[in-house]
Every structure is written in C-alpha cells, then in structure tokens.
Design an enzyme around this catalytic site. Sequence first.
Site, PDB file in Angstrom:
ATOM      1  CB  CYS A 242      -0.886   0.023   1.223  1.00  0.00           C
ATOM      2  SG  CYS A 242      -1.890  -1.436   1.405  1.00  0.00           S
TER       3      CYS A 242
ATOM      4  NE  ARG B  13       4.409   1.018  -2.242  1.00  0.00           N
ATOM      5  CZ  ARG B  13       5.422   0.981  -1.398  1.00  0.00           C
ATOM      6  NH1 ARG B  13       6.514   1.658  -1.648  1.00  0.00           N
ATOM      7  NH2 ARG B  13       5.353   0.271  -0.308  1.00  0.00           N
TER       8      ARG B  13
ATOM      9  CD1 TRP C  76      -1.229  -6.130  -1.544  1.00  0.00           C
ATOM     10  CD2 TRP C  76      -1.539  -5.910  -3.737  1.00  0.00           C
ATOM     11  NE1 TRP C  76      -0.967  -7.334  -2.126  1.00  0.00           N
ATOM     12  CE2 TRP C  76      -1.136  -7.243  -3.468  1.00  0.00           C
ATOM     13  CE3 TRP C  76      -1.804  -5.533  -5.055  1.00  0.00           C
ATOM     14  CZ2 TRP C  76      -0.995  -8.190  -4.471  1.00  0.00           C
ATOM     15  CZ3 TRP C  76      -1.645  -6.489  -6.049  1.00  0.00           C
ATOM     16  CH2 TRP C  76      -1.249  -7.790  -5.757  1.00  0.00           C
TER      17      TRP C  76
ATOM     18  CG  ASN D 296       1.164   1.622   3.785  1.00  0.00           C
ATOM     19  OD1 ASN D 296       0.021   1.834   3.398  1.00  0.00           O
ATOM     20  ND2 ASN D 296       2.235   2.005   3.117  1.00  0.00           N
ATOM     21  N   GLY D 297       0.401  -1.786   6.593  1.00  0.00           N
ATOM     22  CA  GLY D 297       0.804  -2.781   7.592  1.00  0.00           C
ATOM     23  C   GLY D 297      -0.357  -3.699   7.939  1.00  0.00           C
TER      24      GLY D 297
ATOM     25  CD  GLU E 299      11.656 -20.237  -9.521  1.00  0.00           C
ATOM     26  OE1 GLU E 299      10.929 -20.740 -10.407  1.00  0.00           O
ATOM     27  OE2 GLU E 299      11.683 -19.011  -9.299  1.00  0.00           O
TER      28      GLU E 299
ATOM     29  CE  LYS F 206      12.026 -17.197 -12.226  1.00  0.00           C
ATOM     30  NZ  LYS F 206      10.763 -17.352 -11.519  1.00  0.00           N
TER      31      LYS F 206
ATOM     32  CD  GLU G  22      10.395 -16.072 -16.323  1.00  0.00           C
ATOM     33  OE1 GLU G  22      10.860 -16.650 -15.325  1.00  0.00           O
ATOM     34  OE2 GLU G  22       9.251 -15.607 -16.366  1.00  0.00           O
TER      35      GLU G  22
ATOM     36  CG  HIS H 288      19.034 -42.495 -15.316  1.00  0.00           C
ATOM     37  ND1 HIS H 288      19.065 -43.864 -15.409  1.00  0.00           N
ATOM     38  CD2 HIS H 288      19.075 -42.202 -13.990  1.00  0.00           C
ATOM     39  CE1 HIS H 288      19.089 -44.385 -14.187  1.00  0.00           C
ATOM     40  NE2 HIS H 288      19.115 -43.396 -13.309  1.00  0.00           N
TER      41      HIS H 288
ATOM     42  CE  LYS I 199       4.220 -10.920 -11.911  1.00  0.00           C
ATOM     43  NZ  LYS I 199       5.340 -11.790 -11.513  1.00  0.00           N
TER      44      LYS I 199
HETATM   45  O1  M6R Z   1       0.324 -16.021 -11.444  1.00  0.00           O
HETATM   46  P1  M6R Z   1       0.782 -17.457 -11.426  1.00  0.00           P
HETATM   47  O2  M6R Z   1       1.572 -17.797 -10.197  1.00  0.00           O
HETATM   48  O3  M6R Z   1      -0.363 -18.419 -11.620  1.00  0.00           O
HETATM   49  O4  M6R Z   1       1.726 -17.598 -12.670  1.00  0.00           O
HETATM   50  C1  M6R Z   1       2.274 -18.838 -13.020  1.00  0.00           C
HETATM   51  C2  M6R Z   1       3.355 -18.697 -14.072  1.00  0.00           C
HETATM   52  O5  M6R Z   1       2.841 -18.082 -15.227  1.00  0.00           O
HETATM   53  C3  M6R Z   1       4.554 -17.881 -13.565  1.00  0.00           C
HETATM   54  O6  M6R Z   1       5.087 -18.415 -12.391  1.00  0.00           O
HETATM   55  C4  M6R Z   1       5.654 -17.827 -14.635  1.00  0.00           C
HETATM   56  O7  M6R Z   1       6.191 -19.095 -14.810  1.00  0.00           O
HETATM   57  C5  M6R Z   1       6.733 -16.818 -14.234  1.00  0.00           C
HETATM   58  N1  M6R Z   1       7.016 -15.964 -15.334  1.00  0.00           N
HETATM   59  C6  M6R Z   1       7.986 -17.478 -13.775  1.00  0.00           C
HETATM   60  O8  M6R Z   1       8.962 -16.555 -13.430  1.00  0.00           O
END
Ligand code: M6R
Length: 600
Positions: free
Chosen positions: A2, A27, A72, A98-99, A473, A477, A480, A496, A595
Amino acid sequence: MCGIVGYIGKKPAFPILLSGLKRLEYRGYDSFGFFVLNKNKPFLFKKVGKISEFEQNFPNPDGEIGIAHTRWGTTGKISEANAHPHYDCQQNIFLVHNGIIENYQEIKERLIKEGHKFLSETDTEVICHLIEKYFERNLEEAVRKALREVRGTYGIAVISKKDPQKIVVARLSSPIILGINKDEFLVASDPAAIITHTRQVINLDDNEIAVLKPDGFFILKEKPLETIEWKIEEAEKGGYPHFMLKEIIEEPEVIENAIRGRLIIEEGSVKLGGLDSVSAQLREMDKLVLVACGTAHYAAMVGEYMLEEYAGLPCEVDIASEFRYRKPVVDEKTAAIFVSQSGETADTLAALREMKKKGILTIGITNVVGSTQSRETDAGVYTRSGPEIAVASTKAFLGQLATLAMLTIYLGRQSEMSLVTGKRIIEELAKLQELAREVLKKAPEIEKLAKKYRNFKNFWFIGRKYNFPIALEGALKLKEISYLHAEGIAGGELKHGPLALIDENFPTIAICPSDSVYEKMISNIQEIKAREGPVIAIATQGNEEIKKIVDDVIYIPKTLEMLTPLLSIIPLHLFAYYMAVLLGNDVDKPRNLAKVITVE
Ligand code: M6R
C-alpha cells in the site's frame, strides 16, 4: 504494497496528493482514496480501480491539509468501504495505514461491545475507533494511547477535524518518511511520492510519533535531516535499477509477512483463518492434489515433499495445463490445492473449475486478494507477498513456500504430527527471515560469479529431494530473463542421459546443502568433475570440504531440511538477475512473456 501520501502547508493539498499517489502506482493497488480537510466542507473520496479511470472527473477540493492512500487488499475484499482513508463513528478521525494489525479481531469485538460501529472489514478501521475512544482535545495524545493497544505493523497518517491544524504520523516496521520544505511538510511511505517536492527528508523510526503543522513539526526525539540522491525512475523502484532486484531484496520481508500472526508457538500449530470454514472437511481428506503453472508449480512440488514427509498425506502435483486434460482419479476424500501468484492464470483456473464440477474441495494459495482464484476456491490462504511487477516471479515463490510450510503444519497437526515437531518447524520458520537476510548479503559475490560465467551458453541445475524443484526454478529463472539454455534435473537422473552433455563448456549449479541427500549430491558432483564440467555449489555455511571439489561455492545458513528451499533459491534468483543484466536484457519484461497468462 500500500502507499501513503500526506501534505500540510500553504498550497492546495489535493493536486500534491494526487501526483504523489500516481508516483506510487508502480507498487500496484486495487483501490485508492483521499481526505482533504477544508474548514467548510471536508472532502472524502474513495474508489475501487485505477486513478486514471476517474481522473477526468476528479473534483478539486479546497484545503491545505490532506492524506491519501493506494490499497493492495490483504484483510477484507476489494471495495470502496475497505479503501482508505478510514474514519471513526463521529467522522472526526481520518486515517491511512500500511501494515497489518494482528490483534484487530479482538480489539474490534471489544469496541463493538463498547458501542462503536464499523463500516469496513479491514484491520485498519480499529485504529480509528481506538483513537476516537482516547480522543479528548489532542490528536497525538490519542494516537499514542491507541497504538499501545495494537500488535502488528503500521505506518499511519492521521487527521482530526476537532484538532485540525496537524497531521499525526507514526510507524512500526512499515516505512514512513517526512518531507521537509519551507512552510510545508509531507509524509509518505516511499520517497517516490514526495521527491518532486523535496529531497530533505527524515526517516521516522519504529515507535516514533511525529506531528506536522503548517509552521513546523516535532518528533519525540531529535533527528538529522538527510538528502535523497535517487533519480525519479529509481525512486519508483524503491531505489533499485529493476523491479526484479527490488522484489528479490524483499524476499525476507515476504517470509515475515506470510507468517506474521499465524504461528502459535506454544501449540506447535498455525492459525490459517482462511481455512476455518473447511477445517473439519480437511481433516477427512486422504489425498491432496496440487496444481499450478511455472514457478508456482515448482513451489507446489516443494509442498509435496513437505506435506508427504510431515503431514503424512499422499500428494500428487501437476502442471495445470496437463491436469485439466488428464482424467485424474479423485474422490470426495481428495482436496485440490491451486497455487498462483496472480490468481488469474487461465490453465490453473480451468483446472480449478474441472475439480469444482467433480465436487472436489478446492483450496487456493494466492497472492492477489480478490482474484478469480481466490473467489472461486472454497477456501484459501493469502501469501501476502505484495504486488509483484517483474515478469519473472521471485518473491511470490517465497510467499508460496512459506505458506505451504504453514499448511503442512496445519494439516500435520490435525493428524500425526507431534507437538514437538510442530514447534520445531515453527521455531525454524520464525528464524527464516533473518537467515534470508544473511543470504542476500552474498549479492556482491553472486554478481562476481555471474561475471565469471557470463559467456557460457548452457547450464545444468541439479538438486535432490526438497531442492530438486529449486533446481527447476533456478533454471527457469535463468532461461526466462537471460535467454540462455538452462535445465533443472534431479541429481539422480544425471547418469540416465544428461551426463552425456557435460564438458568444460557446460557448467552445473549444484544445490547441495548438508541434508539427508548430501552424500548423493557429492557423488553427482564427482561424476561431473570427472568430465571436467565446472561446478558452482550452493552449500551449507561451515562446509569447507566442498571447496576442494567444486569451482565456486555460495554458502547459505543451516536450517531444517524442509525449509532449505527458502534459502537456496535466493542465490539462484540473484544469479539469474545479474546474468540478465550483464547480457543487457530487459530484465523486468523479458521477450515473448507476460506477467499474467490469461490465455490457454
Ligand atoms: O500467477 P501465477 O503464479 O499463476 O503464474 C504462473 C506462471 O505463469 C509464472 O510463475 C511464470 O512461470 C513466471 N514468469 C515465472 O517466473
């Protein structure tokens, strides 16, 4: 999360508040509001949505004192009634906050018995009524007395119609700065909101109360003036060059927010209010399915290890886009858990709807309050990670892991988990934010590593058990945002097939904390070294031996095995970030990605 802005001076407050709120838009927020004090007609304006949707029709109230807020939602749905500023029964006290007030339920019940009428579902509103209760003539005195009763975190700015020539400001673990100008004073939760008006600021400390008046201000103790050097663009990212870095730096805070007020140490248990309505039903379940996409899917995989080991529940984890087309075998004793940062991912929602059609109990682990997932699941837990702006999900992952750890305790304590084990996990969970801060101190070391490895084109990430999903993960990252080829694999799978690719040009990041599979990981590392593959190890602090076999080591502090993913992922998030920066990529908005994936 917030945002707060306040102004007192000789100029009309509203335009200053408006421009301040707009600077806080980065934000993320779901609703906003203003209060401007004008002798003839105090002005209160609250709306759900974005400021730009209403800007054409904004009134232009008179008045040189005002406060404003972007919300938020965390407690209570997204609605005008829940937007700030909040006020008391007599409409004398107006406040932005906020908080999180942890004990708001008990205060609220007590105040209702004393005759106070509440208009919102928020925790914030209790502060207004507490101030009302103690208000005689002096606002700061009433604020001081009210804050003695609340537990949790706050940054607040308060105005009273009956003590009008002031804004009272206070903080506890939620940032508040005062902007100091000639004949005018500002208050904000974030420098971005006031930087165009003044660079002379005072950072309020915890438990301090400041009083801003048109002709001066005072705080309980003397504080030096500081100068903000940030550029506007930097200020909007909290001073960081990218949202992604800002969000990684927030990871300890995310853990703190996720667990705040939820751990019951003496009972070795957790309080997850969002599950209260289904707790009896959950007790009857004999199988869980966890469904998610991308990073959230990897969090669900860590959850599987936690839930099976500590709650003794058979789990199945699936990618939402596969799950929805499978014919999963579920029955009335299966609960389906959907993990999503946004709560709007199309495949996850489709899988959720499939399960609802079958009459399965659905639980959401979601960050965004009021999102489709949070509305359509039968019950759920919010991860409270705050808005995540960078496309690459980082801090939300930590919120998901912390929430899954708490869910494990919640379900475990309903069945076979002992009090001792419950307490042990909780105690470690409570320490984790500090340990995560320790890991962040390694950022310069990790940046150096990125420089060393920037010219490699392929990377393996390997891990076992709890850290196998972390390998996935870490690789996701890196690919990506750096556009390099990276794959995560379970250590045991190396021989394997993947081992065929290892040579001096194919580095491996091996996640090998000192845990139950450490020896196995060392065997894997030796297999790689025998083929001259460079290895970076993520190892436990104090393990000096490992330096003899790998090329580089990043240390993380010791914690419970099930919680190591919350620490081991931090260097991998930083590594991906620094690699992408070095390669000159658009870190926050990687090519071809969005996103929120609202299409199949
Ligand atoms: O909003 P969500 O957590 O459902 O999104 C899932 C994926 O689209 C998201 O985690 C995506 O893989 C990211 N870009 C990874 O960094």
